[in-house]
Design a protein around this motif. Structure first.
Motif, PDB file in Angstrom:
ATOM      1  N   GLY A 113     -23.973 -75.775  60.242  1.00  0.00           N
ATOM      2  CA  GLY A 113     -24.015 -76.626  61.420  1.00  0.00           C
ATOM      3  C   GLY A 113     -23.544 -75.941  62.680  1.00  0.00           C
ATOM      4  O   GLY A 113     -23.979 -76.289  63.787  1.00  0.00           O
ATOM      5  N   GLY A 114     -22.650 -74.959  62.560  1.00  0.00           N
ATOM      6  CA  GLY A 114     -22.252 -74.180  63.721  1.00  0.00           C
ATOM      7  C   GLY A 114     -23.414 -73.356  64.248  1.00  0.00           C
ATOM      8  O   GLY A 114     -23.639 -73.255  65.463  1.00  0.00           O
ATOM      9  N   GLN A 115     -24.168 -72.765  63.315  1.00  0.00           N
ATOM     10  CA  GLN A 115     -25.379 -72.040  63.697  1.00  0.00           C
ATOM     11  C   GLN A 115     -26.386 -72.999  64.318  1.00  0.00           C
ATOM     12  O   GLN A 115     -27.001 -72.702  65.355  1.00  0.00           O
ATOM     13  N   ALA A 116     -26.564 -74.180  63.695  1.00  0.00           N
ATOM     14  CA  ALA A 116     -27.504 -75.172  64.219  1.00  0.00           C
ATOM     15  C   ALA A 116     -27.097 -75.654  65.603  1.00  0.00           C
ATOM     16  O   ALA A 116     -27.943 -75.849  66.485  1.00  0.00           O
ATOM     17  N   ALA A 117     -25.791 -75.857  65.814  1.00  0.00           N
ATOM     18  CA  ALA A 117     -25.318 -76.326  67.118  1.00  0.00           C
ATOM     19  C   ALA A 117     -25.570 -75.275  68.197  1.00  0.00           C
ATOM     20  O   ALA A 117     -25.949 -75.612  69.329  1.00  0.00           O
ATOM     21  N   LEU A 118     -25.367 -74.001  67.862  1.00  0.00           N
ATOM     22  CA  LEU A 118     -25.669 -72.943  68.823  1.00  0.00           C
ATOM     23  C   LEU A 118     -27.166 -72.910  69.124  1.00  0.00           C
ATOM     24  O   LEU A 118     -27.571 -72.774  70.291  1.00  0.00           O
ATOM     25  N   GLY A 119     -27.988 -73.047  68.103  1.00  0.00           N
ATOM     26  CA  GLY A 119     -29.424 -73.099  68.332  1.00  0.00           C
ATOM     27  C   GLY A 119     -29.821 -74.291  69.179  1.00  0.00           C
ATOM     28  O   GLY A 119     -30.682 -74.196  70.063  1.00  0.00           O
ATOM     29  N   THR A 120     -29.171 -75.435  68.930  1.00  0.00           N
ATOM     30  CA  THR A 120     -29.435 -76.636  69.716  1.00  0.00           C
ATOM     31  C   THR A 120     -29.017 -76.438  71.164  1.00  0.00           C
ATOM     32  O   THR A 120     -29.750 -76.800  72.095  1.00  0.00           O
ATOM     33  N   GLY A 121     -27.819 -75.862  71.366  1.00  0.00           N
ATOM     34  CA  GLY A 121     -27.336 -75.624  72.721  1.00  0.00           C
ATOM     35  C   GLY A 121     -28.225 -74.676  73.497  1.00  0.00           C
ATOM     36  O   GLY A 121     -28.347 -74.787  74.720  1.00  0.00           O
ATOM     37  N   HIS A 122     -28.856 -73.753  72.812  1.00  0.00           N
ATOM     38  CA  HIS A 122     -29.766 -72.812  73.457  1.00  0.00           C
ATOM     39  C   HIS A 122     -31.120 -73.464  73.728  1.00  0.00           C
ATOM     40  O   HIS A 122     -31.722 -73.258  74.793  1.00  0.00           O
ATOM     41  N   ARG A 123     -31.596 -74.254  72.772  1.00  0.00           N
ATOM     42  CA  ARG A 123     -32.945 -74.828  72.846  1.00  0.00           C
ATOM     43  C   ARG A 123     -33.049 -76.023  73.788  1.00  0.00           C
ATOM     44  O   ARG A 123     -34.124 -76.307  74.339  1.00  0.00           O
TER      45      ARG A 123
ATOM     46  N   GLY B  28     -22.343 -78.808  76.605  1.00  0.00           N
ATOM     47  CA  GLY B  28     -21.764 -77.654  75.928  1.00  0.00           C
ATOM     48  C   GLY B  28     -21.858 -77.735  74.419  1.00  0.00           C
ATOM     49  O   GLY B  28     -22.352 -78.720  73.854  1.00  0.00           O
ATOM     50  N   THR B  29     -21.361 -76.674  73.755  1.00  0.00           N
ATOM     51  CA  THR B  29     -21.471 -76.515  72.305  1.00  0.00           C
ATOM     52  C   THR B  29     -20.112 -76.192  71.700  1.00  0.00           C
ATOM     53  O   THR B  29     -19.370 -75.370  72.237  1.00  0.00           O
ATOM     54  N   ILE B  30     -19.810 -76.833  70.558  1.00  0.00           N
ATOM     55  CA  ILE B  30     -18.629 -76.500  69.754  1.00  0.00           C
ATOM     56  C   ILE B  30     -19.140 -75.943  68.427  1.00  0.00           C
ATOM     57  O   ILE B  30     -19.791 -76.664  67.656  1.00  0.00           O
ATOM     58  N   ALA B  31     -18.870 -74.681  68.154  1.00  0.00           N
ATOM     59  CA  ALA B  31     -19.338 -74.031  66.923  1.00  0.00           C
ATOM     60  C   ALA B  31     -18.137 -73.611  66.086  1.00  0.00           C
ATOM     61  O   ALA B  31     -17.299 -72.830  66.540  1.00  0.00           O
ATOM     62  N   ILE B  32     -18.058 -74.139  64.854  1.00  0.00           N
ATOM     63  CA  ILE B  32     -16.937 -73.887  63.952  1.00  0.00           C
ATOM     64  C   ILE B  32     -17.401 -72.945  62.839  1.00  0.00           C
ATOM     65  O   ILE B  32     -18.291 -73.301  62.051  1.00  0.00           O
TER      66      ILE B  32
ATOM     67  N   LEU C 110     -33.521 -71.960  62.485  1.00  0.00           N
ATOM     68  CA  LEU C 110     -32.894 -72.426  63.718  1.00  0.00           C
ATOM     69  C   LEU C 110     -33.769 -73.416  64.478  1.00  0.00           C
ATOM     70  O   LEU C 110     -33.275 -74.371  65.087  1.00  0.00           O
ATOM     71  N   ASP C 111     -35.080 -73.222  64.436  1.00  0.00           N
ATOM     72  CA  ASP C 111     -35.982 -74.063  65.215  1.00  0.00           C
ATOM     73  C   ASP C 111     -35.933 -75.513  64.752  1.00  0.00           C
ATOM     74  O   ASP C 111     -35.728 -76.425  65.559  1.00  0.00           O
ATOM     75  N   THR C 112     -36.096 -75.754  63.449  1.00  0.00           N
ATOM     76  CA  THR C 112     -36.122 -77.141  62.980  1.00  0.00           C
ATOM     77  C   THR C 112     -34.738 -77.774  62.968  1.00  0.00           C
ATOM     78  O   THR C 112     -34.627 -78.997  63.068  1.00  0.00           O
ATOM     79  N   GLU C 113     -33.680 -76.966  62.844  1.00  0.00           N
ATOM     80  CA  GLU C 113     -32.336 -77.531  62.985  1.00  0.00           C
ATOM     81  C   GLU C 113     -32.155 -78.105  64.386  1.00  0.00           C
ATOM     82  O   GLU C 113     -31.644 -79.225  64.564  1.00  0.00           O
TER      83      GLU C 113
ATOM     84  N   SER D 253     -38.870 -58.965  59.877  1.00  0.00           N
ATOM     85  CA  SER D 253     -39.123 -59.526  61.211  1.00  0.00           C
ATOM     86  C   SER D 253     -39.194 -61.042  61.177  1.00  0.00           C
ATOM     87  O   SER D 253     -38.690 -61.726  62.084  1.00  0.00           O
ATOM     88  N   ALA D 254     -39.817 -61.592  60.130  1.00  0.00           N
ATOM     89  CA  ALA D 254     -39.904 -63.053  60.019  1.00  0.00           C
ATOM     90  C   ALA D 254     -38.521 -63.667  59.840  1.00  0.00           C
ATOM     91  O   ALA D 254     -38.214 -64.717  60.416  1.00  0.00           O
ATOM     92  N   MET D 255     -37.664 -63.010  59.055  1.00  0.00           N
ATOM     93  CA  MET D 255     -36.312 -63.517  58.845  1.00  0.00           C
ATOM     94  C   MET D 255     -35.517 -63.520  60.147  1.00  0.00           C
ATOM     95  O   MET D 255     -34.798 -64.485  60.451  1.00  0.00           O
ATOM     96  N   ALA D 256     -35.647 -62.464  60.923  1.00  0.00           N
ATOM     97  CA  ALA D 256     -34.941 -62.398  62.202  1.00  0.00           C
ATOM     98  C   ALA D 256     -35.405 -63.513  63.129  1.00  0.00           C
ATOM     99  O   ALA D 256     -34.590 -64.173  63.794  1.00  0.00           O
ATOM    100  N   ASP D 257     -36.693 -63.766  63.186  1.00  0.00           N
ATOM    101  CA  ASP D 257     -37.228 -64.834  64.036  1.00  0.00           C
ATOM    102  C   ASP D 257     -36.791 -66.203  63.543  1.00  0.00           C
ATOM    103  O   ASP D 257     -36.537 -67.118  64.337  1.00  0.00           O
ATOM    104  N   TYR D 258     -36.668 -66.353  62.243  1.00  0.00           N
ATOM    105  CA  TYR D 258     -36.362 -67.633  61.597  1.00  0.00           C
ATOM    106  C   TYR D 258     -34.920 -68.074  61.833  1.00  0.00           C
ATOM    107  O   TYR D 258     -34.659 -69.255  62.064  1.00  0.00           O
ATOM    108  N   MET D 259     -33.954 -67.148  61.823  1.00  0.00           N
ATOM    109  CA  MET D 259     -32.561 -67.581  61.754  1.00  0.00           C
ATOM    110  C   MET D 259     -31.596 -66.915  62.720  1.00  0.00           C
ATOM    111  O   MET D 259     -30.407 -67.268  62.730  1.00  0.00           O
ATOM    112  N   THR D 260     -32.035 -65.994  63.555  1.00  0.00           N
ATOM    113  CA  THR D 260     -31.103 -65.283  64.425  1.00  0.00           C
ATOM    114  C   THR D 260     -30.507 -66.212  65.483  1.00  0.00           C
ATOM    115  O   THR D 260     -31.230 -66.911  66.199  1.00  0.00           O
ATOM    116  N   VAL D 261     -29.180 -66.209  65.595  1.00  0.00           N
ATOM    117  CA  VAL D 261     -28.494 -66.977  66.632  1.00  0.00           C
ATOM    118  C   VAL D 261     -28.695 -66.288  67.978  1.00  0.00           C
ATOM    119  O   VAL D 261     -28.404 -65.090  68.108  1.00  0.00           O
ATOM    120  N   PRO D 262     -29.177 -66.996  69.007  1.00  0.00           N
ATOM    121  CA  PRO D 262     -29.316 -66.372  70.323  1.00  0.00           C
ATOM    122  C   PRO D 262     -27.960 -65.921  70.860  1.00  0.00           C
ATOM    123  O   PRO D 262     -26.950 -66.615  70.690  1.00  0.00           O
TER     124      PRO D 262
END
Length: 389
Positions: free
Chosen positions: A195-205, A217-221, A162-165, A313-322
């Motif tokens: 990209g929906g996951q990435a857009a949510l991460g972007t909208g949060h970050r 705002g964010t549009i997540a499909i 999520l971070d680098t996306e 724990s690393a996987m959760a930190d790496y990809m969890t959608v806020p």
């Protein structure tokens, strides 16, 4: 495609042949130390490396391909690429509002992103329709390849990281605004599947990473979400064969984490077969990844449960959608009959948003993964009108 600006870069291995020719680079990004091609220092994230005019790229009209610097793996500055698609005619007062588009899963290797080169995978119909609709409505669209999927071989793409996306998306927007003075600071993030996951991460970050811009705002499909929770119960020897490309996606997560998160100790959860396959697919696009794992089970690739530490724990930190902490509205478009991101995962994401008081609007369809029905298209139009009013 005509190259307008060509800068050089040091400290990374690049795969674009134009970078090998002699001569001096021409600068458009402040802070880049310039010398003969192949010598320059990296600029700050969002700095421009090079721009090419590519009108008609994949049928999109006026287009510029942008190579730029982004905050990459572990915070290092790395090169990435993407595209800027522009509406016809002069920009309105205040500039073209921007949609930052995040594409779905395309693989792990350079050239797989599809945003900066037509050699990449074919665009899904929904993506073609979405991009044309945005441009026709008067939005400029910036579309990143993500880190590692474009013109630069920076190693396997950190798939679902999520971070680098988020940083790749925002840094392309910054680069595009430095190239074009007719882009508005107002923007939304949008994407489908990965990209929906990435857009949510972007909208949060964006609130902390790009507070200077006017995010709306964010549009997540059909976004990926909560896979890390399901993965934690998977164990060696599980005989289930995962259909719908899900094993390929699962292997790609492991390959991306192996490259980006050494703290996860990915090899420790893999069998010898799993280690061999995960190493091989880092140089492949998605069709080849799916072919490589065809006939296998995830259980064959594992030596330990994916719930083992430190992997879990690393996987959760790496990809969890806020699921809290957003400061702008979200339009969540999901298909109850989605088999790629199974609908219970969509329901879980919506439930977490509701429980945490997130300002979101859900619209449910009954098509396949990332299909958009007329009600969903109408919701997209209404959302854009509302957040830009």
């Amino acid at each position: 495609m005509a190259r307008l600006v060509d800068e050089s870069t040091g400290g990374v291995m690049l795969t674009v042949s134009a970078w090998r020719r002699a001569g001096l680079a021409f600068v458009i990004a402040a802070g880049v130390a310039v010398g003969p091609v192949g010598v320059a220092q990296a600029a700050a994230p969002g700095g421009v490396i090079a721009v090419e005019r590519a009108d008609g790229f994949r049928g999109m009209g006026e287009t510029q391909i942008i190579e730029y610097w982004t905050r990459g793996v572990g915070g290092a500055t790395q090169p990435a690429s993407g595209a800027l698609f522009l509406p016809v005619g002069p920009a309105p007062a205040g500039g073209w509002p921007v949609v930052a588009w995040d594409h779905g899963t395309t693989g792990l290797a350079s050239g797989c992103g599809g945003m900066s080169t037509e050699a990449g995978p074919a665009w899904p119909l929904t993506q073609v329709q979405f991009l044309h609709r945005m441009v026709d409505r008067g939005f400029a669209v910036v579309a990143t390849d993500y880190l590692g999927l474009g013109r630069f071989d920076t190693g396997p793409h950190p798939y679902l990281g999520l971070d680098t996306e988020a940083t790749a998306t925002i840094d392309l927007l910054r680069a595009a605004r430095s190239v074009r003075s007719d882009l508005s600071p107002t923007w939304v993030a949008a994407g489908m599947s990965q990209g929906g996951q990435a857009a949510l991460g972007t909208g949060h970050r964006q609130a902390s990473y790009a507070p200077e811009l006017d995010f709306r705002g964010t549009i997540a499909i059909d976004p990926e979400s909560d896979v890390e929770k399901v993965a934690s119960v998977l164990v060696p020897g599980n005989p289930d064969q995962l259909g719908g490309g899900i094993l390929g996606f699962s292997a790609s997560i492991l390959a991306g984490m192996r490259a980006a998160r050494p703290d996860a100790q990915v090899d420790s959860v893999l069998s010898p077969l799993g280690q061999r396959i995960i190493a091989e697919i880092g140089t492949m696009c998605q069709d080849d990844i799916d072919a490589r794992v065809a006939g296998l089970t995830l259980g064959q690739l594992l030596a330990k449960p994916l719930g083992a530490e430190p992997f879990r724990s690393a996987m959760a930190d790496y990809m969890t959608v806020p699921t809290s902490g957003y400061n702008a509205p979200i339009l969540l478009l999901v298909n109850a009959t989605d088999r790629t991101v199974p609908s219970p995962l969509h329901a879980a994401l919506a439930a977490q948003f509701t429980a945490n008081g997130v300002h979101y609007t859900p619209v449910v369809g009954f098509g396949g993964h990332c299909d958009l029905n007329p009600t969903m298209w109408a919701a997209i139009d209404e959302f854009l009108d509302r957040v830009h009013s």
